[in-house]
Write a protein that holds these residues in place. Structure first.
Motif, PDB file in Angstrom:
ATOM      1  N   VAL A 149       6.418   6.384   2.666  1.00  0.00           N
ATOM      2  CA  VAL A 149       5.628   5.512   1.814  1.00  0.00           C
ATOM      3  C   VAL A 149       4.930   4.516   2.721  1.00  0.00           C
ATOM      4  O   VAL A 149       5.474   4.064   3.724  1.00  0.00           O
ATOM      5  CB  VAL A 149       6.504   4.776   0.769  1.00  0.00           C
ATOM      6  CG1 VAL A 149       7.585   3.950   1.436  1.00  0.00           C
ATOM      7  CG2 VAL A 149       5.651   3.877  -0.122  1.00  0.00           C
ATOM      8  N   GLY A 150       3.691   4.203   2.385  1.00  0.00           N
ATOM      9  CA  GLY A 150       2.936   3.227   3.165  1.00  0.00           C
ATOM     10  C   GLY A 150       2.155   2.315   2.253  1.00  0.00           C
ATOM     11  O   GLY A 150       2.003   2.588   1.048  1.00  0.00           O
ATOM     12  N   GLU A 151       1.665   1.235   2.796  1.00  0.00           N
ATOM     13  CA  GLU A 151       0.846   0.315   2.003  1.00  0.00           C
ATOM     14  C   GLU A 151      -0.611   0.712   2.091  1.00  0.00           C
ATOM     15  O   GLU A 151      -1.153   0.920   3.182  1.00  0.00           O
ATOM     16  CB  GLU A 151       1.010  -1.125   2.473  1.00  0.00           C
ATOM     17  CG  GLU A 151       0.235  -2.097   1.585  1.00  0.00           C
ATOM     18  CD  GLU A 151       0.302  -3.545   2.058  1.00  0.00           C
ATOM     19  OE1 GLU A 151      -0.319  -4.395   1.388  1.00  0.00           O
ATOM     20  OE2 GLU A 151       0.948  -3.803   3.079  1.00  0.00           O
ATOM     21  N   LEU A 152      -1.246   0.828   0.938  1.00  0.00           N
ATOM     22  CA  LEU A 152      -2.686   1.053   0.872  1.00  0.00           C
ATOM     23  C   LEU A 152      -3.347  -0.327   0.943  1.00  0.00           C
ATOM     24  O   LEU A 152      -3.809  -0.884  -0.052  1.00  0.00           O
ATOM     25  CB  LEU A 152      -3.045   1.780  -0.421  1.00  0.00           C
ATOM     26  CG  LEU A 152      -4.426   2.433  -0.495  1.00  0.00           C
ATOM     27  CD1 LEU A 152      -4.507   3.624   0.443  1.00  0.00           C
ATOM     28  CD2 LEU A 152      -4.724   2.879  -1.925  1.00  0.00           C
ATOM     29  N   ALA A 153      -3.320  -0.881   2.157  1.00  0.00           N
ATOM     30  CA  ALA A 153      -3.760  -2.266   2.365  1.00  0.00           C
ATOM     31  C   ALA A 153      -5.290  -2.338   2.430  1.00  0.00           C
ATOM     32  O   ALA A 153      -5.987  -1.324   2.434  1.00  0.00           O
ATOM     33  CB  ALA A 153      -3.134  -2.811   3.644  1.00  0.00           C
ATOM     34  N   ASP A 154      -5.802  -3.552   2.511  1.00  0.00           N
ATOM     35  CA  ASP A 154      -7.252  -3.745   2.620  1.00  0.00           C
ATOM     36  C   ASP A 154      -7.617  -4.135   4.049  1.00  0.00           C
ATOM     37  O   ASP A 154      -8.524  -4.932   4.281  1.00  0.00           O
ATOM     38  CB  ASP A 154      -7.737  -4.814   1.645  1.00  0.00           C
ATOM     39  CG  ASP A 154      -7.111  -6.178   1.896  1.00  0.00           C
ATOM     40  OD1 ASP A 154      -6.164  -6.262   2.696  1.00  0.00           O
ATOM     41  OD2 ASP A 154      -7.580  -7.161   1.284  1.00  0.00           O
ATOM     42  N   ASP A 155      -6.913  -3.528   5.026  1.00  0.00           N
ATOM     43  CA  ASP A 155      -7.093  -3.907   6.427  1.00  0.00           C
ATOM     44  C   ASP A 155      -8.108  -3.044   7.159  1.00  0.00           C
ATOM     45  O   ASP A 155      -8.286  -3.171   8.372  1.00  0.00           O
ATOM     46  CB  ASP A 155      -5.755  -3.858   7.164  1.00  0.00           C
ATOM     47  CG  ASP A 155      -5.095  -2.484   7.082  1.00  0.00           C
ATOM     48  OD1 ASP A 155      -5.684  -1.568   6.449  1.00  0.00           O
ATOM     49  OD2 ASP A 155      -3.996  -2.315   7.641  1.00  0.00           O
ATOM     50  N   LEU A 156      -8.772  -2.137   6.456  1.00  0.00           N
ATOM     51  CA  LEU A 156      -9.869  -1.325   6.994  1.00  0.00           C
ATOM     52  C   LEU A 156      -9.434  -0.346   8.075  1.00  0.00           C
ATOM     53  O   LEU A 156     -10.275   0.174   8.814  1.00  0.00           O
ATOM     54  CB  LEU A 156     -11.004  -2.217   7.543  1.00  0.00           C
ATOM     55  CG  LEU A 156     -11.530  -3.316   6.625  1.00  0.00           C
ATOM     56  CD1 LEU A 156     -12.677  -4.068   7.293  1.00  0.00           C
ATOM     57  CD2 LEU A 156     -11.983  -2.759   5.287  1.00  0.00           C
ATOM     58  N   GLY A 157      -8.138  -0.059   8.178  1.00  0.00           N
ATOM     59  CA  GLY A 157      -7.654   0.869   9.190  1.00  0.00           C
ATOM     60  C   GLY A 157      -6.656   1.851   8.627  1.00  0.00           C
ATOM     61  O   GLY A 157      -5.856   1.507   7.745  1.00  0.00           O
ATOM     62  N   GLY A 158      -6.648   3.088   9.140  1.00  0.00           N
ATOM     63  CA  GLY A 158      -5.750   4.107   8.640  1.00  0.00           C
ATOM     64  C   GLY A 158      -6.152   4.539   7.242  1.00  0.00           C
ATOM     65  O   GLY A 158      -7.326   4.762   6.946  1.00  0.00           O
ATOM     66  N   PHE A 159      -5.177   4.696   6.363  1.00  0.00           N
ATOM     67  CA  PHE A 159      -5.410   4.974   4.942  1.00  0.00           C
ATOM     68  C   PHE A 159      -5.425   3.626   4.242  1.00  0.00           C
ATOM     69  O   PHE A 159      -4.399   2.952   4.148  1.00  0.00           O
ATOM     70  CB  PHE A 159      -4.286   5.875   4.419  1.00  0.00           C
ATOM     71  CG  PHE A 159      -4.581   6.566   3.115  1.00  0.00           C
ATOM     72  CD1 PHE A 159      -5.872   6.712   2.635  1.00  0.00           C
ATOM     73  CD2 PHE A 159      -3.540   7.100   2.356  1.00  0.00           C
ATOM     74  CE1 PHE A 159      -6.126   7.364   1.440  1.00  0.00           C
ATOM     75  CE2 PHE A 159      -3.788   7.759   1.158  1.00  0.00           C
ATOM     76  CZ  PHE A 159      -5.087   7.899   0.702  1.00  0.00           C
ATOM     77  N   TYR A 160      -6.587   3.189   3.769  1.00  0.00           N
ATOM     78  CA  TYR A 160      -6.708   1.820   3.278  1.00  0.00           C
ATOM     79  C   TYR A 160      -7.454   1.768   1.951  1.00  0.00           C
ATOM     80  O   TYR A 160      -7.935   2.773   1.432  1.00  0.00           O
ATOM     81  CB  TYR A 160      -7.381   0.929   4.324  1.00  0.00           C
ATOM     82  CG  TYR A 160      -8.869   1.145   4.502  1.00  0.00           C
ATOM     83  CD1 TYR A 160      -9.808   0.396   3.791  1.00  0.00           C
ATOM     84  CD2 TYR A 160      -9.352   2.069   5.430  1.00  0.00           C
ATOM     85  CE1 TYR A 160     -11.168   0.577   3.969  1.00  0.00           C
ATOM     86  CE2 TYR A 160     -10.709   2.263   5.616  1.00  0.00           C
ATOM     87  CZ  TYR A 160     -11.619   1.526   4.877  1.00  0.00           C
ATOM     88  OH  TYR A 160     -12.967   1.706   5.053  1.00  0.00           O
ATOM     89  N   ARG A 161      -7.542   0.572   1.419  1.00  0.00           N
ATOM     90  CA  ARG A 161      -8.095   0.321   0.090  1.00  0.00           C
ATOM     91  C   ARG A 161      -9.415  -0.435   0.201  1.00  0.00           C
ATOM     92  O   ARG A 161      -9.531  -1.425   0.924  1.00  0.00           O
ATOM     93  CB  ARG A 161      -7.085  -0.509  -0.717  1.00  0.00           C
ATOM     94  CG  ARG A 161      -7.524  -0.934  -2.093  1.00  0.00           C
ATOM     95  CD  ARG A 161      -6.407  -1.697  -2.803  1.00  0.00           C
ATOM     96  NE  ARG A 161      -6.450  -3.146  -2.631  1.00  0.00           N
ATOM     97  CZ  ARG A 161      -5.636  -3.842  -1.854  1.00  0.00           C
ATOM     98  NH1 ARG A 161      -4.708  -3.244  -1.143  1.00  0.00           N
ATOM     99  NH2 ARG A 161      -5.750  -5.164  -1.771  1.00  0.00           N
ATOM    100  N   SER A 162     -10.416   0.041  -0.519  1.00  0.00           N
ATOM    101  CA  SER A 162     -11.694  -0.654  -0.642  1.00  0.00           C
ATOM    102  C   SER A 162     -11.914  -0.965  -2.107  1.00  0.00           C
ATOM    103  O   SER A 162     -11.637  -0.130  -2.975  1.00  0.00           O
ATOM    104  CB  SER A 162     -12.832   0.215  -0.108  1.00  0.00           C
ATOM    105  OG  SER A 162     -14.094  -0.384  -0.369  1.00  0.00           O
ATOM    106  N   GLU A 163     -12.393  -2.165  -2.401  1.00  0.00           N
ATOM    107  CA  GLU A 163     -12.584  -2.586  -3.790  1.00  0.00           C
ATOM    108  C   GLU A 163     -14.030  -3.005  -4.032  1.00  0.00           C
ATOM    109  O   GLU A 163     -14.696  -3.514  -3.125  1.00  0.00           O
ATOM    110  CB  GLU A 163     -11.650  -3.750  -4.124  1.00  0.00           C
ATOM    111  CG  GLU A 163     -10.166  -3.425  -3.995  1.00  0.00           C
ATOM    112  CD  GLU A 163      -9.270  -4.629  -4.278  1.00  0.00           C
ATOM    113  OE1 GLU A 163      -9.819  -5.724  -4.522  1.00  0.00           O
ATOM    114  OE2 GLU A 163      -8.043  -4.480  -4.245  1.00  0.00           O
ATOM    115  N   TYR A 164     -14.489  -2.800  -5.247  1.00  0.00           N
ATOM    116  CA  TYR A 164     -15.815  -3.265  -5.634  1.00  0.00           C
ATOM    117  C   TYR A 164     -15.854  -3.444  -7.150  1.00  0.00           C
ATOM    118  O   TYR A 164     -14.988  -2.932  -7.869  1.00  0.00           O
ATOM    119  CB  TYR A 164     -16.903  -2.296  -5.173  1.00  0.00           C
ATOM    120  CG  TYR A 164     -16.865  -0.941  -5.834  1.00  0.00           C
ATOM    121  CD1 TYR A 164     -17.706  -0.628  -6.902  1.00  0.00           C
ATOM    122  CD2 TYR A 164     -15.988   0.047  -5.395  1.00  0.00           C
ATOM    123  CE1 TYR A 164     -17.673   0.618  -7.514  1.00  0.00           C
ATOM    124  CE2 TYR A 164     -15.940   1.298  -5.994  1.00  0.00           C
ATOM    125  CZ  TYR A 164     -16.787   1.580  -7.054  1.00  0.00           C
ATOM    126  OH  TYR A 164     -16.745   2.807  -7.661  1.00  0.00           O
TER     127      TYR A 164
END
Length: 962
Positions: free
Chosen positions: A176-191
């Protein structure tokens, strides 16, 4: 064409059963993960076999203490299933869960498996974090220990007996990993769309973040095939490198989701892996096309046809590179997707290229010709990588320059093919080469190619993503292409790609193939390609070539912007280069000569009493040129009388060389200033833009001193004819100039005229802006002029103009428009507004993380904002470092951008204190900080030496009536 490999139904069903059985356990780990991510990173993930992990010693003794993988295991393929959650859990965390099975072959006997894993919490199997299975009759030895080695980012698996050489095994992990908003790896983008928050799950693996998505052998030479499966909500689409199959409805832990599987990838490096879950829409090429091209973006962006230009140009650029490389595009499809949040400009993931919105989307009614050029060149850059970088990949990151420098160079060839009227082959000089020479002239620069052993840690690798790698790399490869000819350069590439496709190389492999092409063509060079080029890539910097037109003597010397700086970096060639010298006399034919030593003589360079000579024609070589005083005077006379007799690029180069030679104390500063006197007759873009760039240094040094007034008066005199020229050819600003570079130069004319106080300019721009304020839904400002108009009006205005621009920024649905407004907000002269804007940069809801650096640097470019930005950086450094990532590609730009004006001892001491206060927390900004210290020292010396002379010159010229 890409290969097609399909999983059997039985294998698919087995994966589903395993996934369902594991979900409950994995989801529970989210709580563990939330607790653990706040702990000290020097402790192990908790589990039955976990023990405290010591800090990696300075001299690694154990394999897991080294940052490079051992060569005992080689991956063959991965089978990865990931399930990103697009809504937060009870702990308000966005997470993803998944499992991965990597098949690898044992090359050397070992009882140790090292595989990269970073920021992942792993499910335990019988007390271990992994499950090992032998394949093809091999027996897997029992596991004795598994743990995470945090400093080097490994999952360490120790075995009770060795693996068998030549045998294959499968390592299974669940995580399990965090879908963070750190723009690296597998990450989260919001709009936001229609008042609803949308979440995109996306990736950025380069250089070392695939290990944040799943355990993998995360080095470029560890190529493998990737079988991807994504679980995602109904109403979303899943994309990856391979073609997506039709989604299947499944139930996971009581939740109805879709499962999308993909064609297996080609054999490729982990950093090229990509996957996206979103609710975007797309436009695509016609079904009969050989390659499926799809442009993906937010639904509204596609509806507004912002992807049309990218779709129109992708096919022709792909066709150009197929011919240039003499190699068909290796895949069946090319997906290109515009992301709301993305740290780089774009990423060349094979088959699924990811972009910032500004690098892929274009709206003719709103976007400028500069926006259009950016889209064309970035697409061309990424498509060039499909062969050079993806099909053939450099073995290690020390050769990153070859990958990125090459793509930067040929991106101009591809864009030139797509837009033949734009003169792109010349614009590379202004866009790439001129700027990077300023960096490479510092004693703190670095060679293009590093030793493998010097590039080990992720932060070492991240620091290589700089202008030396991209722009100098492009410049020296362009130089090579020029002296062996573009046709022979292309032929060498073709055999290089054919020999090494799906493999890894070092730069000497390319030299060998280019030499083969040179030999076959019968081209005579003074040395081998390798001997010539090694002097340009294995030592930093470049030479200044000095020509004595009275004696024909030519000399070369390592050019340093600050001649008093100390060069600590040793050179294997004593800072001498093999220089391809070109020149013209009196407008005659181009001549060429190789300068192979520190000093030489060539009688062809001797001039008559009224002759003139200009060298480095069209800036084909990566070097500066100085002349004897008599030829300088002849050139200045020629510029004043018949400037068009000198090629346009060389008119620009004379300005740029003179100003930089003056900073290096090789010519007088007033000689450099005299190269701008002909500008009142010049209407071409490159000389004007080059002059503006160089005079900007004078503004940085003097806009808070008594030099500023006379300098403004001189600029007003010089730019007024250009302002009137464009006013006339555009019918009083109603028309758009036809030529691409004229559209750019119109912007130069208006921005320079307004800042210099030319009559009618500020009234023009503020009038346009006020008209827009009175009718916000109808912006009639020409797209090409928006940046200049917005900045000029906000600079001249107050809080009303600023707040209006901010509201328009927040409402903007076109990324390039939002970017222009974001930059213009930094133009205000109100300190309280600038401080408020700086605070906004800490709030991702106001300024996206990807844009924070640009916004802060723009504020620092304002003479009112510079000290505010510096105070802000110092006060918030730890927050910026921790939240925005010390390894970010543009983190170093924060330092260089905020310190450009530094020119006092006090500021130098502040920089030293900053370095001391933040030791160990500089990351990829370390090199930029050293360059800032060196640059500040040089600025101090330059201002002390030149201020009076510069003031007198501007006073005299401003008052002259010529």
């Amino acid at each position: 064409m890409g290969k097609s490999v399909y999983l059997s139904k039985g294998a698919v069903c087995a994966c589903v059963v395993l996934a369902i059985a594991a979900v409950a356990t994995i989801i529970g780990l989210a709580v563990v993960y939330d607790r653990e991510k706040s702990k000290n990173e020097q402790t192990a993930t908790p589990g039955p076999t976990s023990t405290p992990i010591p800090t990696t010693p300075s001299t690694p003794k154990e394999p897991w203490q080294k940052y490079r993988l051992p060569d005992s295991l080689v991956p063959i393929s991965y089978n990865v299933t990931l399930w990103p959650r697009l809504e937060p859990n009870k702990e308000n965390l966005y997470i993803f869960t998944g499992h991965s099975a990597v098949i690898f072959r044992c090359e050397k006997e070992t009882d140790l498996i090292l595989i990269h894993s970073n920021k992942l919490n792993l499910t335990l199997y019988d007390g271990h974090h992994a499950k090992l299975t032998g394949l093809g009759g091999a027996t897997a030895p029992p596991l004795s220990e598994t743990r995470l080695e945090i400093p080097t980012q490994y999952l360490v698996v120790r075995l009770k007996s060795p693996l068998k050489v030549g045998a294959t095994y499968e390592l299974f992990t669940e995580f399990v990993g965090e879908l963070a908003d750190d723009l690296g790896g597998f990450y989260r983008s919001e709009y936001m769309e229609d008042g609803v928050k949308k979440v995109v799950a996306t990736t950025q693996m380069q250089p070392t973040d695939a290990r944040k998505a799943f355990p993998c052998f995360d080095e470029p030479a560890m190529k493998a095939v990737f079988h991807m499966t994504l679980l995602h909500p109904h109403g979303t689409v899943a994309l990856s490198n391979g073609m997506n199959h039709a989604p299947v409805n499944v139930t996971m832990d009581g939740i109805d989701v879709q499962r999308t599987s993909f064609d297996p990838s080609e054999v490729m490096s982990t950093y090229l892996l990509a996957f996206v879950v979103c609710d975007f829409s797309f436009i695509g090429s016609k079904p009969e096309e050989d390659v499926l091209i799809r442009i993906w973006a937010r639904k509204k962006a596609i509806e507004e046809r912002q992807g049309d230009y990218a779709l129109e140009k992708t096919g022709p650029i792909l066709a150009f590179f197929e011919k240039y490389y003499n190699s068909p595009y290796p895949l069946t499809k090319s997906d290109q997707i515009a992301l709301p949040d993305f740290s780089a400009g774009a990423m060349e993931n094979w088959g699924l290229i990811t972009y910032r919105e500004t690098a892929l989307l274009y709206n003719p009614g709103v976007s400028s010709n500069g926006d259009k050029e950016w889209v064309a060149t970035v697409i061309s850059h990424e498509l060039a990588h499909m062969w050079f970088g993806n099909l053939v990949t450099t073995r290690w990151w020390n050769d990153l320059w070859l990958n990125e420098g090459f793509a930067t160079y040929v991106s101009y060839l591809g864009a030139n093919y797509a837009e033949p009227t734009w003169n792109m082959k010349d614009l590379i000089v202004l866009n790439e080469i001129t700027g990077v020479m300023g960096i490479d002239a510092l004693a703190s620069s670095h060679p293009l190619s590093s030793k493998e052993e010097d590039i080990q840690k992720p932060e070492d690798i991240s620091q290589l993503f700089d202008s030396i790698t991209y722009s100098k790399g492009a410049a020296v490869l362009r130089m090579l292409s020029e002296f062996i000819t573009e046709d022979i350069f292309s032929k060498g590439l073709q055999t290089y790609l054919e020999e090494f496709k799906y493999k890894n190389t070092v730069y000497t492999d390319l030299w060998r193939h280019l030499q083969m092409a040179v030999d076959k063509a019968g081209i005579k060079l003074p040395n081998t390609v390798e001997e010539i080029m090694n002097r340009w890539i294995l030592q930093m910097g470049f030479p200044v070539v000095t020509i004595n037109s009275k004696t024909g003597e030519i000399t070369q010397k390592h050019f340093l912007l600050d001649p008093d700086s100390v060069v600590d970096t040793p050179s294997p060639f004593n800072y001498e280069w093999f220089v391809p010298l070109t020149w013209i006399k009196n407008g005659g034919p181009e001549q060429q000569y190789w300068l192979l030593n520190e000093k030489d003589t060539n009688a062809d360079l001797v001039l008559g009493s009224s002759d003139w000579l200009v060298a480095n024609i069209n800036m084909k070589g990566f070097y500066r040129v100085n002349y004897d005083s008599e030829n300088w005077e002849h050139l200045l006379t020629k510029l004043s009388s018949s400037h068009r007799d000198i090629p346009e690029i060389n008119r620009a180069r004379l300005i740029d060389d003179a100003f930089n030679l003056a900073r290096a104390k090789m010519v007088n500063t007033t000689l450099a200033l005299r190269t701008t006197k002909f500008l009142d007759k010049e209407v071409e873009y490159m000389p004007w833009k080059t002059a503006r760039n160089n005079l900007n240094y004078f503004y940085l040094m003097f806009d808070r001193s008594d030099v500023y007034g006379p300098m403004q008066a001189y600029m007003k005199k010089q730019v007024t004819p250009l302002f009137n020229y464009f006013k006339n050819i555009t019918s009083d600003w109603k028309d758009i100039p036809e030529k691409h570079t004229d559209q750019y130069n119109q912007v130069v004319a208006i921005s320079t005229a307004c800042s210099a106080g030319v009559a009618g300019c500020k009234e023009l721009t503020t009038g346009w802006f006020r008209e827009w304020m009175s009718n916000p839904d109808n912006n009639k400002i020409s797209p090409n002029l928006k940046s200049t108009v917005y900045c000029s009006a906000i600079s001249a205005g107050g809080v009303e103009e600023w707040d209006f621009a901010w509201s328009m920024f927040k409402k903007a649905t076109i990324a390039s428009e939002a970017e222009k407004l974001m930059d213009a907000l930094s133009c205000t002269k109100q300190p309280w507004l600038l401080n408020r804007y700086l605070e906004y940069c800490l709030d991702p809801q106001k300024i996206r993380k990807q844009d924070a650096t640009s916004a802060i640097v723009s504020i620092a470019g304002n003479n009112v904002g510079q000290p505010l930005a510096w105070d802000f950086i110092r006060a918030n450094w730890r927050h910026l470092y921790n939240e925005y990532g010390g390894g970010s590609f543009n983190f170093g730009r924060l330092i260089s951008g905020v310190t450009r004006r530094f020119s006092t001892d006090f500021e130098y001491k502040q920089l030293l204190q900053f370095k001391e206060d933040n030791a160990g927390q500089l990351g990829s900004a370390s090199a930029s900080l050293e360059q800032a210290l060196e640059g500040t020292k040089a600025n101090i010396n330059w201002v002390t030496l030149n201020k009076k002379e510069v003031l007198d010159w501007f006073n005299n010229e401003a008052s002259s009536t010529r």
